[in-house]
Motif scaffolding. Structure first.
Motif, short mmCIF file in Angstrom:
data_model
loop_
_atom_site.label_atom_id
_atom_site.label_comp_id
_atom_site.label_asym_id
_atom_site.label_seq_id
_atom_site.Cartn_x
_atom_site.Cartn_y
_atom_site.Cartn_z
N GLN A 294 82.05 70.39 26.83
CA GLN A 294 82.37 69.47 25.75
C GLN A 294 81.42 69.74 24.60
OE1 GLN A 294 84.84 67.03 25.47
NE2 GLN A 294 84.12 66.89 23.35
N MET A 295 81.97 70.07 23.45
CA MET A 295 81.16 70.45 22.30
C MET A 295 81.39 69.44 21.18
SD MET A 295 81.72 74.59 22.31
CE MET A 295 83.41 74.46 21.78
N ASN A 296 80.36 68.73 20.81
CA ASN A 296 80.42 67.73 19.74
C ASN A 296 79.52 68.15 18.58
OD1 ASN A 296 82.08 66.13 21.43
ND2 ASN A 296 80.29 65.09 22.30
N SER A 297 79.73 67.51 17.44
CA SER A 297 78.91 67.78 16.24
C SER A 297 78.81 69.28 15.98
CB SER A 297 77.51 67.17 16.42
OG SER A 297 77.58 65.78 16.65
N LEU A 298 79.94 69.93 16.00
CA LEU A 298 79.96 71.38 15.87
C LEU A 298 79.48 71.83 14.49
CD1 LEU A 298 83.20 72.07 17.87
CD2 LEU A 298 81.01 73.17 18.30
N LYS A 299 78.80 72.96 14.48
CA LYS A 299 78.24 73.55 13.27
C LYS A 299 78.83 74.94 13.06
CE LYS A 299 73.79 71.35 14.33
NZ LYS A 299 72.33 71.59 14.55
#
Length: 113
Positions: free
Chosen positions: A81-86
């Motif tokens: 789960q990948m959040n606040s992706l840059k």
């Protein structure tokens, strides 16, 4: 034989989220630590996170607090789960047994506005 099939990548705006999946087969999934890696263009492949057979987790400094690795042994699947992706998260993401040598085909994650 060991097979790993990643899915869930795509194009997402900065600050967005994605959930990657890796379906495993050909080995006793529940007894192995599993890991996610990524490789950005022109860069070396790096370890993003891993999860032990017992569920303990570890993360690279660049994703700590934003990504979460988990596993479902009943489905032989590991998730990221990948959040606040840059934008710097843009890469091809791969899963692998932490101590194995077989790689899946990877799934592309692109973070861009």
């Amino acid at each position: 034989q060991v097979q790993l099939v990643e899915s869930g990548g795509g194009l997402v705006q900065p600050g967005g989220s994605l959930r990657l999946s890796c379906a495993a087969s050909g080995f006793t999934f529940s007894v192995y630590a599993m890991a996610w890696y990524r490789q950005a263009p022109g860069k070396e492949r790096e370890l993003v996170a891993y999860i032990s057979s017992g569920g303990s987790t570890s993360y690279g400094d660049s994703v700590k607090g934003r990504f979460t690795i988990s596993r479902d042994n009943a489905k032989n699947t590991v998730y990221l789960q990948m959040n606040s992706l840059k934008p710097e998260d843009t890469a091809v993401y791969f899963c692998k047994r932490l101590t194995g040598s077989t790689w899946g085909q990877g799934t592309q994650v692109t973070v861009s506005s």
